[in-house]
Design a protein around this motif. Structure first.
Motif, PDB file in Angstrom:
ATOM      1  N   VAL A   1       0.864  -1.181   0.000  1.00  0.00           N
ATOM      2  CA  VAL A   1       0.000   0.000   0.000  1.00  0.00           C
ATOM      3  C   VAL A   1       0.901   1.232   0.000  1.00  0.00           C
ATOM      4  O   VAL A   1       1.684   1.443   0.927  1.00  0.00           O
ATOM      5  N   VAL A   2       0.798   2.048  -1.053  1.00  0.00           N
ATOM      6  CA  VAL A   2       1.656   3.226  -1.167  1.00  0.00           C
ATOM      7  C   VAL A   2       0.957   4.504  -0.719  1.00  0.00           C
ATOM      8  O   VAL A   2       1.607   5.527  -0.504  1.00  0.00           O
ATOM      9  N   TYR A   3      -0.382   4.446  -0.562  1.00  0.00           N
ATOM     10  CA  TYR A   3      -1.118   5.629  -0.093  1.00  0.00           C
ATOM     11  C   TYR A   3      -2.472   5.190   0.447  1.00  0.00           C
ATOM     12  O   TYR A   3      -3.090   4.268  -0.087  1.00  0.00           O
ATOM     13  N   ARG A   4      -2.915   5.867   1.505  1.00  0.00           N
ATOM     14  CA  ARG A   4      -4.237   5.595   2.056  1.00  0.00           C
ATOM     15  C   ARG A   4      -4.737   6.806   2.818  1.00  0.00           C
ATOM     16  O   ARG A   4      -4.006   7.398   3.611  1.00  0.00           O
ATOM     17  N   ASP A   5      -5.983   7.204   2.537  1.00  0.00           N
ATOM     18  CA  ASP A   5      -6.668   8.212   3.351  1.00  0.00           C
ATOM     19  C   ASP A   5      -8.137   7.816   3.467  1.00  0.00           C
ATOM     20  O   ASP A   5      -8.487   6.654   3.225  1.00  0.00           O
ATOM     21  N   GLU A   6      -9.003   8.747   3.840  1.00  0.00           N
ATOM     22  CA  GLU A   6     -10.412   8.406   4.056  1.00  0.00           C
ATOM     23  C   GLU A   6     -11.156   8.105   2.769  1.00  0.00           C
ATOM     24  O   GLU A   6     -12.233   7.502   2.800  1.00  0.00           O
ATOM     25  N   GLN A   7     -10.607   8.512   1.632  1.00  0.00           N
ATOM     26  CA  GLN A   7     -11.296   8.331   0.360  1.00  0.00           C
ATOM     27  C   GLN A   7     -10.623   7.322  -0.561  1.00  0.00           C
ATOM     28  O   GLN A   7     -11.311   6.616  -1.312  1.00  0.00           O
ATOM     29  N   LEU A   8      -9.311   7.241  -0.520  1.00  0.00           N
ATOM     30  CA  LEU A   8      -8.572   6.447  -1.501  1.00  0.00           C
ATOM     31  C   LEU A   8      -7.568   5.513  -0.832  1.00  0.00           C
ATOM     32  O   LEU A   8      -7.044   5.805   0.246  1.00  0.00           O
ATOM     33  N   LEU A   9      -7.327   4.416  -1.493  1.00  0.00           N
ATOM     34  CA  LEU A   9      -6.216   3.529  -1.155  1.00  0.00           C
ATOM     35  C   LEU A   9      -5.542   3.170  -2.473  1.00  0.00           C
ATOM     36  O   LEU A   9      -6.214   2.773  -3.427  1.00  0.00           O
ATOM     37  N   VAL A  10      -4.230   3.316  -2.523  1.00  0.00           N
ATOM     38  CA  VAL A  10      -3.474   2.992  -3.728  1.00  0.00           C
ATOM     39  C   VAL A  10      -2.514   1.856  -3.397  1.00  0.00           C
ATOM     40  O   VAL A  10      -1.702   1.968  -2.471  1.00  0.00           O
ATOM     41  N   ALA A  11      -2.641   0.760  -4.132  1.00  0.00           N
ATOM     42  CA  ALA A  11      -1.808  -0.418  -3.905  1.00  0.00           C
ATOM     43  C   ALA A  11      -0.878  -0.631  -5.082  1.00  0.00           C
ATOM     44  O   ALA A  11      -1.210  -0.318  -6.232  1.00  0.00           O
ATOM     45  N   ASP A  12       0.293  -1.163  -4.774  1.00  0.00           N
ATOM     46  CA  ASP A  12       1.306  -1.483  -5.783  1.00  0.00           C
ATOM     47  C   ASP A  12       1.340  -3.003  -5.903  1.00  0.00           C
ATOM     48  O   ASP A  12       1.902  -3.694  -5.058  1.00  0.00           O
ATOM     49  N   LYS A  13       0.720  -3.521  -6.953  1.00  0.00           N
ATOM     50  CA  LYS A  13       0.433  -4.956  -7.090  1.00  0.00           C
ATOM     51  C   LYS A  13       1.581  -5.712  -7.743  1.00  0.00           C
ATOM     52  O   LYS A  13       2.193  -5.233  -8.693  1.00  0.00           O
ATOM     53  N   PRO A  14       1.865  -6.936  -7.252  1.00  0.00           N
ATOM     54  CA  PRO A  14       2.853  -7.765  -7.937  1.00  0.00           C
ATOM     55  C   PRO A  14       2.250  -8.457  -9.155  1.00  0.00           C
ATOM     56  O   PRO A  14       1.023  -8.505  -9.318  1.00  0.00           O
ATOM     57  N   HIS A  15       3.099  -8.986 -10.010  1.00  0.00           N
ATOM     58  CA  HIS A  15       2.622  -9.843 -11.088  1.00  0.00           C
ATOM     59  C   HIS A  15       1.885 -11.045 -10.488  1.00  0.00           C
ATOM     60  O   HIS A  15       2.157 -11.468  -9.368  1.00  0.00           O
ATOM     61  N   PHE A  16       0.935 -11.569 -11.254  1.00  0.00           N
ATOM     62  CA  PHE A  16       0.215 -12.816 -10.984  1.00  0.00           C
ATOM     63  C   PHE A  16      -0.918 -12.691  -9.960  1.00  0.00           C
ATOM     64  O   PHE A  16      -1.694 -13.630  -9.802  1.00  0.00           O
ATOM     65  N   LEU A  17      -1.036 -11.585  -9.263  1.00  0.00           N
ATOM     66  CA  LEU A  17      -2.093 -11.430  -8.264  1.00  0.00           C
ATOM     67  C   LEU A  17      -3.317 -10.787  -8.907  1.00  0.00           C
ATOM     68  O   LEU A  17      -3.248  -9.640  -9.365  1.00  0.00           O
ATOM     69  N   PRO A  18      -4.479 -11.489  -8.968  1.00  0.00           N
ATOM     70  CA  PRO A  18      -5.685 -10.866  -9.536  1.00  0.00           C
ATOM     71  C   PRO A  18      -6.160  -9.704  -8.668  1.00  0.00           C
ATOM     72  O   PRO A  18      -5.948  -9.698  -7.449  1.00  0.00           O
ATOM     73  N   VAL A  19      -6.823  -8.748  -9.285  1.00  0.00           N
ATOM     74  CA  VAL A  19      -7.344  -7.605  -8.531  1.00  0.00           C
ATOM     75  C   VAL A  19      -8.618  -7.982  -7.802  1.00  0.00           C
ATOM     76  O   VAL A  19      -8.789  -7.660  -6.623  1.00  0.00           O
ATOM     77  N   VAL A  20      -9.545  -8.653  -8.476  1.00  0.00           N
ATOM     78  CA  VAL A  20     -10.845  -8.990  -7.869  1.00  0.00           C
ATOM     79  C   VAL A  20     -11.110 -10.488  -7.998  1.00  0.00           C
ATOM     80  O   VAL A  20     -10.540 -11.157  -8.862  1.00  0.00           O
ATOM     81  N   PRO A  21     -11.975 -11.031  -7.146  1.00  0.00           N
ATOM     82  CA  PRO A  21     -12.313 -12.454  -7.243  1.00  0.00           C
ATOM     83  C   PRO A  21     -12.927 -12.805  -8.594  1.00  0.00           C
ATOM     84  O   PRO A  21     -13.779 -12.093  -9.110  1.00  0.00           O
ATOM     85  N   ALA A  22     -12.475 -13.910  -9.134  1.00  0.00           N
ATOM     86  CA  ALA A  22     -13.022 -14.444 -10.383  1.00  0.00           C
ATOM     87  C   ALA A  22     -12.431 -15.830 -10.592  1.00  0.00           C
ATOM     88  O   ALA A  22     -11.289 -16.085 -10.210  1.00  0.00           O
ATOM     89  N   GLY A  23     -13.222 -16.706 -11.198  1.00  0.00           N
ATOM     90  CA  GLY A  23     -12.725 -18.028 -11.537  1.00  0.00           C
ATOM     91  C   GLY A  23     -12.200 -18.775 -10.335  1.00  0.00           C
ATOM     92  O   GLY A  23     -12.893 -18.968  -9.344  1.00  0.00           O
ATOM     93  N   GLN A  24     -10.934 -19.157 -10.393  1.00  0.00           N
ATOM     94  CA  GLN A  24     -10.339 -19.971  -9.340  1.00  0.00           C
ATOM     95  C   GLN A  24      -9.694 -19.152  -8.226  1.00  0.00           C
ATOM     96  O   GLN A  24      -9.035 -19.705  -7.350  1.00  0.00           O
ATOM     97  N   TYR A  25      -9.893 -17.813  -8.245  1.00  0.00           N
ATOM     98  CA  TYR A  25      -9.256 -16.954  -7.255  1.00  0.00           C
ATOM     99  C   TYR A  25     -10.295 -16.237  -6.399  1.00  0.00           C
ATOM    100  O   TYR A  25     -11.243 -15.643  -6.914  1.00  0.00           O
ATOM    101  N   LEU A  26     -10.094 -16.265  -5.084  1.00  0.00           N
ATOM    102  CA  LEU A  26     -10.973 -15.571  -4.144  1.00  0.00           C
ATOM    103  C   LEU A  26     -10.135 -14.893  -3.062  1.00  0.00           C
ATOM    104  O   LEU A  26      -9.944 -13.689  -3.076  1.00  0.00           O
TER     105      LEU A  26
END
Length: 305
Positions: free
Chosen positions: A94-119
Motif C-alpha cells: 500500500v503506497v497511499y491511504r486516506d479516508e477516500q482512496l487507497l493505492v496499492a502497488d500490485k505484484p505480477h500474478f495477483l488478480p485484482v478482484v475475485p473471479a474463476g479460481q481466485y478468491l
C-alpha cells in the motif's frame, strides 16, 4: 424498504463481501431451484448447505430456507467460496491511504478482484481483510499478469466522483514494458485502432472500423534486440497495450496471450509479463489537489542483445 445498492444483509466475512444474484422479473418456483439453474457450477448440495447455514439472504434481510419461494426481481446475497485455489505468495504494497482512496502497488500474478479460481488470493480481498474496509472497491483494474498501481475507493458515497475520472479520461497513466526493438519503426508514435473481443472470449483483437482505442508509445532505452517502452493509454480497453504492441510485431516479453496463447503450467511464476503500471496522476475531484503516485516496482533488465 429496499436498499439494493448498499445491502447490509450479510457482513464482510474474512475479507469477502457477499455476492449478489437477481431473480428474473417473471417466474415462480423454489429459490433453490433458481440458484441451481442460474449458477450450476456451485452444485445443488453446496447451495443447500449454504441455505441451511443461513448464508443466502434476500435484500430485505429474509434468510432463505429450502422451501423459500422465488420472488421476481428480488436480489439475493450469498458468500462465494472455493474448495481450493492457487496459492500466491507475492504481496502487494500500500503506497497511499486516506479516508477516500487507497493505492496499492500490485505484484505480477495477483488478480485484482475475485473471479474463476481466485478468491482469497486477490488484491481486493486481501486489502479488505487487512484493513476491514467493507466498502473498498477498485475504480479501475489491471490484468492479473500486470504489476503496478491500482486505485481503490474507500467509501461508496464518493466513489462515483473518482470513477468519473477514468470515464472522462481525466487520469494520466503511464506503463513500462519490455518488448523487442525494431530499428525501422519510428518512436515516439501514436497507435489507434478498433478493439473488440475475439472468438476466444478472454482475448481482444484489432478489427476494421472506427477506432476506439489510443496509445502513445515512447522508447526509454534499447539495445540491438530489446527495448524498454513507456506506454501512455488514452483509452482503457481490455488488454489494449498488449494488443497494440503485438500488432506492431512487438509482443511484450512474457506475454502468455499475445500474439498466441501460451499459458504457463499452474504454479509457474518464472516468466512474468514485462508490463508495469508505473504512474497515475489526476486532480482530486473532491479537493482539487493534484494527486500523483509512482510504483516502487521494476521490470527485469533488458535481455542481452
Amino acid at each position: 424498504m429496499h436498499n439494493t445498492h448498499n445491502p447490509k444483509v450479510l457482513p464482510l466475512r474474512d475479507g469477502v463481501s457477499p455476492s449478489c444474484v437477481v431473480a428474473p422479473s417473471q417466474g415462480a418456483g423454489l429459490l433453490l431451484d433458481f440458484l441451481c439453474e442460474r449458477l450450476p457450477d456451485v452444485g445443488r448440495a453446496r447451495w443447500l448447505g449454504r441455505i441451511e447455514t443461513g448464508e443466502v439472504v434476500s435484500e430485505l434481510g429474509e434468510v432463505a430456507t429450502a422451501q423459500t419461494q422465488l420472488q421476481p426481481g428480488r436480489r439475493y446475497y450469498y458468500y462465494r467460496s472455493l474448495d481450493e485455489e492457487p496459492e500466491i505468495s507475492f504481496a502487494a504494497e500500500v503506497v497511499y491511504r486516506d479516508e477516500q482512496l487507497l493505492v496499492a502497488d500490485k505484484p505480477h500474478f495477483l488478480p485484482v478482484v475475485p473471479a474463476g479460481q481466485y478468491l482469497q488470493n486477490t488484491l481486493l480481498v486481501r486489502l479488505k481483510r487487512e484493513f476491514g474496509l467493507e466498502e473498498l472497491s477498485p475504480i479501475h483494474r489491471i490484468d492479473r499478469d500486470t504489476a503496478g498501481l491500482v486505485v481503490f475507493s474507500v467509501q461508496r458515497a464518493t466513489r462515483g466522483a473518482y470513477q468519473a475520472l477514468f470515464r472522462d479520461r481525466a487520469i494520466h497513466k503511464t506503463y513500462e514494458a519490455v518488448a523487442p526493438f525494431r530499428a525501422g519503426l519510428d518512436f515516439p508514435r501514436e497507435h489507434v485502432s478498433r478493439l473488440e473481443e475475439s472468438g476466444q472470449f478472454f482475448r481482444m483483437h484489432e478489427v476494421a472500423g472506427e477506432p476506439n482505442s489510443q496509445t502513445w508509445m515512447e522508447i526509454i532505452e534499447h539495445n540491438a534486440r530489446w527495448a524498454r517502452y513507456r506506454l501512455s493509454p488514452v483509452s482503457g480497453k481490455r488488454h489494449q497495450l498488449r494488443v497494440h504492441m503485438a500488432a506492431l510485431g512487438l509482443a511484450l516479453k512474457g506475454d502468455p496471450l499475445y500474439p498466441v496463447v501460451n499459458d504457463p503450467e499452474p504454479g509457474d511464476y518464472s516468466n512474468p509479463l514485462q508490463l508495469l503500471a508505473r504512474s497515475l496522476a489526476f486532480d482530486d475531484p473532491l479537493t482539487g489537489e493534484r494527486r500523483a503516485f509512482e510504483s516502487r516496482r521494476s521490470l527485469a533488465p533488458l535481455p542481452s542483445p
